[in-house]
Design a protein around this motif. Structure first.
Motif, PDB file in Angstrom:
ATOM      1  N   THR A 175       5.713  -0.798   6.307  1.00  0.00           N
ATOM      2  CA  THR A 175       4.943  -1.305   7.449  1.00  0.00           C
ATOM      3  C   THR A 175       5.145  -0.443   8.693  1.00  0.00           C
ATOM      4  N   GLY A 209       4.952  -9.336  -0.745  1.00  0.00           N
ATOM      5  CA  GLY A 209       3.918  -8.465  -0.190  1.00  0.00           C
ATOM      6  C   GLY A 209       2.632  -9.216   0.101  1.00  0.00           C
ATOM      7  N   VAL A 210       2.250 -10.110  -0.789  1.00  0.00           N
ATOM      8  CA  VAL A 210       1.049 -10.926  -0.545  1.00  0.00           C
ATOM      9  C   VAL A 210       1.249 -11.821   0.667  1.00  0.00           C
ATOM     10  N   LEU A 213       0.830  -9.778   3.797  1.00  0.00           N
ATOM     11  CA  LEU A 213      -0.598  -9.519   4.051  1.00  0.00           C
ATOM     12  C   LEU A 213      -1.270 -10.732   4.682  1.00  0.00           C
ATOM     13  N   ARG A 216       0.590 -11.513   8.711  1.00  0.00           N
ATOM     14  CA  ARG A 216       0.628 -10.553   9.808  1.00  0.00           C
ATOM     15  C   ARG A 216      -0.783 -10.139  10.211  1.00  0.00           C
ATOM     16  N   TRP A 218      -3.415  -7.509  10.898  1.00  0.00           N
ATOM     17  CA  TRP A 218      -3.648  -6.145  10.424  1.00  0.00           C
ATOM     18  C   TRP A 218      -4.993  -5.644  10.929  1.00  0.00           C
ATOM     19  N   LEU A 223      -3.981  -1.809   7.671  1.00  0.00           N
ATOM     20  CA  LEU A 223      -3.880  -2.397   6.341  1.00  0.00           C
ATOM     21  C   LEU A 223      -3.982  -1.332   5.257  1.00  0.00           C
ATOM     22  N   LEU A 227      -1.061  -0.344   2.515  1.00  0.00           N
ATOM     23  CA  LEU A 227      -1.284  -0.371   1.070  1.00  0.00           C
ATOM     24  C   LEU A 227      -1.060   1.004   0.456  1.00  0.00           C
ATOM     25  N   THR A 230       2.709   1.788   0.433  1.00  0.00           N
ATOM     26  CA  THR A 230       3.398   0.979  -0.565  1.00  0.00           C
ATOM     27  C   THR A 230       3.163   1.532  -1.965  1.00  0.00           C
TER      28      THR A 230
END
Length: 849
Positions: A175, A209-210, A213, A216, A218, A223, A227, A230
């Motif tokens: 992040t 992770g979901v 998402l 937060r 974004w 975003l 992704l 990651t």
């Protein structure tokens, strides 16, 4: 920096101290006479660490690639990275070998402490908060119900406590705009410690992770960057650990197959009651309690209005999803790479414990109000009341912790919510977390030890010393092997005590090894994952066994005997005998030996009332109703009688009236060949199957008579035509054969994938298999031949190349990003400056002077 490290330090200290205190209260080793070596801890991890001690001190016959001690030689890399891959395994080298148990225990303590510390680091990255609060919840995670019930007896699993928060920290790195490439080595480290538990941690990381998402804010660009980072860093990190992952996967795929245990959905009430600490419900359950502090905070979390609604909803849904995933077979398989393990289907429960602690931290960091805390206390009372009618695992310690420690914890949290005496409250909570964690350890142990399955293996003592000293006296590897005999102490006696016997217990038993030893009459359990010795001189000759340890009733006395044996490398005709399907163990032994040493008599078989048992596809079918059965045969007087009851579950009475218990059950348990004494002077042999315990079978050729003189001549012939010199390296064999040797050189080990051999300095090629053994064809000339064979774990070369490529790409990306930052820093600021109009009012621009 001090406060950043203080939280992890507090977490590690409390977790390790509670683990040590609970062991002291239970009187377990090293605090008392009671061994800690329960189940796989005794049968696998202690002997594996003893073998590692030998490797580190240069006293082992093998190395990290190959293990000459077990099953007459087996691949070892997958065993090493799976069972001994954590850095704390190396600690055993600092202890005397006879105190290897203590080295394992210290490594467990440090593994728990490290997991608690890394979790504390993750909590403060998830949400800023006080260091001591993160330390308390990190300690609660380190000594969760999963740790005390499952992880503490499989030290390799304890790496999951570190792997999960380590992957979460890597996710957090992704992040950030700077330093995100550090996520890749963090992921690689998680995989390298133990890829099995890290697989489960990876699934848990995807869940978190979901949640990130969803909770937060974004921008579209942010975003996509998150992704992309990651995906890139987790792929690079996985590739960095490829030498651990890929060869182990291939070894597992090539291991002796074993069916998964039937899946059993946990009962709803008992599942729910796993929230309560200091209890251990009997049966297969997800055990995930994390202490009263975390429990109260988790229950208060959904009611805490100061926490954004989206955050509460996302985390609650994540918890419910993970809880529900343990209640359905398809989702249970997701945690284990789409396959169900042979054992508990809830090995991934440490992930649920980590999620519970994360939710508790979010609640605590937002300073919970008295209302939600009181509601949490009320819900806990309801759970306690429900446990009254459920005596499975609940004891007086459960009530002491839930009501006593729970009430005190609730009171301290209310004081903390009132912003009164934070330091005193913190100190009191630390004492409570320490005390109740130790009490939970004692409670779990008390309940578990009511079951015979958890009877511990003995720590090192007089019997260990006697066997190891005897092995040292007669050892002459690689001129001959030494068999430590039946598993007197653990299932991996050769690794624990020395020698080169057939005993071996591992998830990575190659199917070629298991099949070879079973055909030659060796016993097995667990469908071939546990191989057991047999007392048979023909099998000894096949595998170059020239010494054997005989155990006595006295714990400190054993007897070592030596006898002639062929060399490790023998010469046989080029064409191997062709055996028809269903051939007996004795036929396979003669074919592997290359000499006819048995007399296989024709038998007369009759059941009760003179009825012969029905035969279907060869074996005799035996039933309890048809017993007793009578077997008669004729053999040469003075020969030795042997019986093959591979899959027979019955009681057999030999010619001398001595009873022999056969425990076979196809395909889970196979029985070794059994000696039944000497054939009498009239040559007539009569056996009685007195009792059949369940419908079973007896092989169609169950008896054989061995002439010792014929076997001695066969061994002399093999020695005369075998290798004149043999040298065995860690994962290699070199042999010199007599001049004029033709046919096939056979090395007394199973032909497993990974071997390459050369003759007379020629190119290395894949060897052949002769009746399942390693075989090298010889050229037809009269010279003295030199054979060289070497083993490399399958997949290791390709995996090492992938790891090197990932490291190169990671270094290139690091250099590129650093150069790009420097160029941006040196570039002139070309942004157009807009003059400010001074109108006497304070500028609204917060960056203006």
């Amino acid at each position: 920096m001090k406060t950043r490290l203080a939280g992890p330090g507090l977490a590690a200290a409390i977790a390790m101290a509670a683990f040590v205190i609970s062991g002291g209260l239970r009187g377990t080793y090293p605090f008392g006479d009671r061994s800690r070596a329960v189940n796989d801890l005794g049968n696998q991890f202690v002997p594996f660490h003893a073998h590692l001690w030998d490797l580190l001190h240069g006293t082992s016959s093998g190395d990290l690639f190959f293990n000459w001690n077990s099953a007459f030689g087996v691949p070892y890399w997958a065993d090493f990275v799976s069972f001994l891959g954590t850095p704390f395994s190396l600690l055993v080298a600092a202890f005397p070998r006879r105190q290897v148990d203590l080295g394992v225990y210290v490594g467990e303590c440090l593994s728990i402490g490290l997991g608690a510390a890394v979790m504390a680091l993750w909590l403060r990255r998830l949400k800023p908060g006080r260091w001591w609060q993160a330390g308390l919840l990190g300690a609660a995670y380190g000594l969760s119900g999963w740790t005390l019930s499952d992880g503490a007896f499989d030290p390799m699993w304890l790496w999951g406590l570190t792997g999960f928060p380590l992957m979460l920290l890597a996710l957090d790195r992704c992040t950030r705009e700077r330093g995100w490439l550090w996520a890749a080595p963090m992921v690689g480290m998680a995989w390298a410690g133990n890829f099995y538990t890290t697989l489960m941690a990876a699934v848990g990381t995807a869940v978190v992770g979901v949640v990130l998402l969803a909770t937060r804010e974004w921008s579209r660009t942010g975003l996509l960057r998150f992704l992309g980072r990651t995906a890139l860093t987790f792929a690079l990190g996985t590739a960095l650990a490829a030498p651990v992952i890929w060869p182990s996967y291939l070894a597992a795929a090539g291991a002796q197959p074993i069916p998964a245990l039937p899946y059993s959905r946990p009962p709803p009430l008992e599942y729910l009651l796993q929230l309560l600490p200091a209890q251990w419900g009997f049966g297969s359950l997800p055990r995930f309690f994390v202490g009263m502090l975390a429990l109260l905070l988790v229950l208060a979390f959904p009611l805490s209005r100061q926490i954004p609604v989206r955050t509460r909803v996302a985390w609650c849904l994540a918890l419910l999803a993970v809880v529900a995933s343990f209640c359905s077979l398809p989702t249970v398989k997701v945690w284990y790479g789409l396959s169900l393990p042979n054992g508990s289907p809830y090995r991934a429960t440490f992930v649920l414990a980590g999620l519970l602690v994360s939710v508790a931290w979010l609640c605590l960091a937002h300073r919970p109000r008295p209302g939600p805390l009181l509601a949490a206390g009320a819900i806990t009372c309801v759970l306690a009341a429900a446990s009254v009618r459920n005596e499975n695992g609940v004891s007086h310690l459960t009530w002491l912790v839930v009501l006593g420690s729970g009430g005190l914890t609730l009171g301290l949290l209310l004081l903390l919510a009132g912003k009164r005496g934070a330091r005193l409250v913190g100190a009191a909570l630390a004492v409570l977390v320490l005390a109740e964690s130790a009490a939970s350890g004692v409670a779990v142990d008390q309940q578990r030890h009511k079951l015979a399955f958890y009877t511990p293996k003995p720590t090192w003592g007089a019997r260990h010393d006697a066997v190891r000293e005897a092995v040292k006296r007669v050892a002459d590897w690689p001129a001959r092997r030494t068999d430590t005999g039946p598993p007197e102490i653990v299932n991996n006696d050769p690794q624990l005590l020395g020698g080169e016997g057939p005993a071996y217990y591992s998830s990575y038993v190659p199917k070629q090894t298991a099949g070879l030893l079973r055909r030659l009459g060796y016993s097995w359990t667990m469908y071939g994952r546990h191989l057991i010795p047999q007392d048979n001189p023909v099998a000894d000759a096949i595998f170059s066994v020239g010494a054997r340890i005989r155990h006595t009733d006295a714990p400190a006395r054993v007897r070592a005997e030596r006898f002639p044996a062929p060399p490790l490398v023998t010469v046989h005709p080029r064409e191997a005998p062709r055996l028809p399907p269903g051939s007996s163990v004795f036929a396979h032994q003669q074919a592997a030996l290359g000499h006819k040493v048995y007399e296989l008599p024709r038998i007369s078989f009759a059941g009760a009332h003179g009825n012969a048992p029905l035969r279907a596809s060869g074996p005799y079918r035996l039933t309890a109703a048809g017993a007793p059965y009578r077997i008669t045969a004729r053999c040469r007087p003075g020969s030795r009688l042997y019986v093959d009851g591979s899959w027979t579950d019955a009681m057999l009475a030999g010619p001398d009236g001595r009873f022999v218990r056969l425990w076979g059950e196809r395909p889970e348990k196979a029985v070794a060949t059994k000696p039944l004494g000497t054939v009498p002077a009239d040559g007539r042999v009569t056996l009685t199957i007195a009792t059949v315990f369940q419908d079973t079978e007896l092989t169609h050729s169950p008896l054989a008579c061995l002439d010792p003189a014929v076997l001695r001549r066969a061994i002399a012939d093999l020695r005369a035509r075998g290798a004149t010199h043999v040298a065995a390296g860690g994962h290699s064999v070199r042999a010199t054969l007599p001049a004029g040797s033709t046919g096939t050189a056979v090395i007394a080990t199973a032909r497993t994938p990974g071997w390459r051999c050369a003759v007379d300095g020629g190119p290395m090629r894949a060897p052949q298999s002769r009746l399942g053994m390693l075989a090298v064809p010889l050229p037809d000339d009269a010279t003295e031949h030199q054979i060289r064979c070497s083993f490399r774990p399958p997949g290791l070369r390709a995996a090492s190349a992938a790891s090197a490529g990932a490291m190169t790409l990671l270094l290139c990306l690091t250099a590129f990003l650093r150069r790009a930052r420097r160029e941006r820093a040196r570039a002139p600021d070309t942004r157009q400056r807009v003059p400010r109009v001074c109108d006497g009012r304070r500028s609204a621009d917060p960056t203006s002077p």
